[in-house]
Design an enzyme around this catalytic site. Structure first.
Site, PDB file in Angstrom:
ATOM      1  N   CYS A 109      -2.794   5.711   9.878  1.00 25.40           N
ATOM      2  CA  CYS A 109      -2.977   7.118  10.267  1.00 25.40           C
ATOM      3  C   CYS A 109      -4.363   7.270  10.894  1.00 25.40           C
ATOM      4  O   CYS A 109      -5.189   8.056  10.440  1.00 25.40           O
ATOM      5  CB  CYS A 109      -2.786   8.053   9.089  1.00 25.40           C
ATOM      6  N   CYS A 152       0.864  -1.195   0.000  1.00 33.12           N
ATOM      7  CA  CYS A 152       0.000   0.000   0.000  1.00 33.12           C
ATOM      8  C   CYS A 152       0.894   1.237   0.000  1.00 33.12           C
ATOM      9  O   CYS A 152       0.751   2.145   0.821  1.00 33.12           O
ATOM     10  CB  CYS A 152      -0.951  -0.005   1.189  1.00 33.12           C
ATOM     11  N   ALA A 164       1.817   3.810  -2.284  1.00 36.60           N
ATOM     12  CA  ALA A 164       1.633   5.147  -2.852  1.00 36.60           C
ATOM     13  C   ALA A 164       1.055   6.103  -1.808  1.00 36.60           C
ATOM     14  O   ALA A 164       0.305   5.666  -0.931  1.00 36.60           O
ATOM     15  CB  ALA A 164       0.714   5.055  -4.072  1.00 36.60           C
ATOM     16  N   ASP A 212       1.156  -1.239  -4.843  1.00 33.33           N
ATOM     17  CA  ASP A 212      -0.086  -0.506  -4.569  1.00 33.33           C
ATOM     18  C   ASP A 212      -1.153  -0.944  -5.559  1.00 33.33           C
ATOM     19  O   ASP A 212      -0.846  -1.312  -6.703  1.00 33.33           O
ATOM     20  CB  ASP A 212       0.131   1.005  -4.658  1.00 33.33           C
ATOM     21  N   GLY A 226       4.211   7.307  -1.763  1.00 34.66           N
ATOM     22  CA  GLY A 226       5.599   6.922  -1.827  1.00 34.66           C
ATOM     23  C   GLY A 226       6.563   7.510  -0.828  1.00 34.66           C
ATOM     24  O   GLY A 226       7.771   7.258  -0.939  1.00 34.66           O
ATOM     25  N   GLY A 227       6.104   8.270   0.147  1.00 41.13           N
ATOM     26  CA  GLY A 227       7.040   8.848   1.103  1.00 41.13           C
ATOM     27  C   GLY A 227       7.882   7.808   1.806  1.00 41.13           C
ATOM     28  O   GLY A 227       9.100   7.966   1.960  1.00 41.13           O
ATOM     29  N   LYS A 228       7.249   6.706   2.211  1.00 41.02           N
ATOM     30  CA  LYS A 228       7.980   5.659   2.926  1.00 41.02           C
ATOM     31  C   LYS A 228       8.886   4.881   1.965  1.00 41.02           C
ATOM     32  O   LYS A 228       9.983   4.464   2.338  1.00 41.02           O
ATOM     33  CB  LYS A 228       6.999   4.739   3.639  1.00 41.02           C
TER      34      LYS A 228
END
Length: 423
Positions: free
Chosen positions: A349, A233, A235, A254, A237-239
């Site tokens: 989150c 999962c 996108a 994703d 894409g920060g991680k």
């Protein structure tokens, strides 16, 4: 345009992101688009306060389109500090442009706003933050208590600053370069609003936008150079960027092809590499044997309301149980991709224990060979009070009030016993 966005949320229950994706702001210049979004966000954070200012001057509610214009005008004056005369004039003009008989309300809008602007600024400042809707407020009160829930509502009303993750991990250097604050956890926080693409280092890919809470998930995973890591999962894409920047060999998966395209764009801008896969995480087989899996699972997103104030207006409790079940299924599937001794970082989150503490407790009960790796949580800036009984990390919007808050997030690192594992 800002009024149309607010109306779309409150009356149409259409998220801001969806409205913008459909081109609702396409006709505007970039500065005007940014202004419309900023005003819409501010208004959605202050609907209750705006209504409290307007109420003494309205004998009965006006049509929804007119009400949206009044709410936005009051917010622009009191929350944004815009000159009253220009705001009133713009509001009257906007009502007249509505047509369909709404222009008949132009004198009303003019009179109401002129009287409303006489409200002392101190009264606006003293109005309480907008309460969360009952379906969510009740759950948070049960989980965290009344005082914490009210503190979270206050954090939501303040909004969210812009956080960046430096590619090289040097938060102090990036903060100095941008005139920003280096947070204890390694993120960089800007003091005010900014045009992201115009900031130094954006085009060079020196950093990316990522809330400080979200950035902790990859830090908890703590990839070593050369490790095979699966980002489920993934996108936008920060991680994935964090994992790749640390030297891991990353497979980013994703379900959404459109969102995966954004991830690829971010990789290209930051000059980082990862294998990208568009597939359903519940059914994708994959090669297995990964050293680590990062699962930032689909969730209620209730931890992001301070930056997405439309969420309480477009969602309700419908489908929550389905989300909880999906997370359980994704966790079980993610574990099958690990080598013996591998680790899974589960993150959401969300502010709901069912998507965090209880989810992990249930997982540990289902998988006797799995343990919560508390040592993985011992990171710079992580406060001991954030660590939960079952061995996870709980962050809430009312944390760090002196720094501008942080998104609500739950993170846990689960490690397989050496005899357990994937395929």
């Amino acid at each position: 345009m800002a009024t149309a966005l607010v109306f779309g949320v409150t009356e149409g229950r259409v998220p801001l992101a969806d409205q913008i994706a459909r081109g609702s702001l396409a006709a505007l210049s970039p500065p005007d688009r940014a202004r419309a979004q900023r005003l819409a966000l501010a208004t959605l954070r202050n609907l209750g306060r705006a209504d409290a200012v307007l109420k003494p001057f309205l004998r009965k509610p006006p049509p929804p389109e007119v009400r949206a214009i009044l709410r936005l005008a009051v917010t622009e004056i009191f929350a944004e500090g815009a000159p009253a005369h220009g705001v009133v004039s713009d509001a009257v003009s906007e009502v007249r442009r509505l047509g369909r008989g709404a222009e008949a309300f132009a004198p009303l809008v003019n009179a109401v706003l002129r009287r409303a602007t006489e409200t002392p600024a101190e009264r606006w400042a003293a109005l309480p933050p907008d309460p969360l809707p009952g379906w969510l407020r009740g759950r948070l009160m049960s989980a965290w208590g009344k005082a914490a829930t009210m503190a979270m509502e206050a954090a939501h009303a303040r909004g969210a600053p812009l956080d960046l993750t430096p590619k090289d991990g040097d938060a102090a250097a990036l903060a100095s370069r941008l005139g920003a604050e280096a947070l204890p956890t390694g993120s960089v926080r800007l003091a005010g609003p900014a045009q992201v693409s115009e900031l130094p280092g954006y085009a060079e890919g020196d950093w990316w936008v990522q809330d400080a809470a979200a950035a902790l998930a990859a830090k908890v995973l703590s990839p070593r150079p050369g490790e095979r890591v699966l980002d489920l999962c993934a996108a936008p894409g920060g991680k994935t960027l964090q994992l790749a920047a640390a030297g891991a060999r990353v497979t980013a998966l994703d379900l959404s092809a459109e969102r995966m395209e954004r991830l690829r764009d971010n990789l290209a801008r930051c000059r980082l590499a990862a294998e990208t896969v568009v597939a359903d995480a519940l059914t994708w087989a994959g090669p297995g044997g990964y050293d680590a899996v990062l699962l930032d699972a689909p969730c209620s997103a209730t931890g992001t309301i301070r930056r997405h104030p439309d969420l309480p207006h477009v969602r309700d409790a419908t489908g929550l149980k389905d989300i909880f079940l999906l997370q359980s299924a994704l966790i079980d599937r993610a574990l099958t991709h690990l080598r013996p001794g591998g680790r899974l970082v589960f993150a959401t989150c969300s502010l709901l224990p069912e998507e965090g503490e209880r989810q992990v407790s249930a997982t540990l009960a289902r998988h006797p060979g799995l343990v919560a790796d508390r040592a993985a949580l011992a990171l710079p800036g992580v406060e001991s009070r954030w660590i939960t009984a079952e061995g996870g990390l709980r962050l809430r919007p009312d944390d760090w009030p002196e720094r501008g808050g942080i998104d609500g997030f739950y993170i846990a690192c689960l490690r397989l016993g050496a005899a357990a594992g994937g395929h």
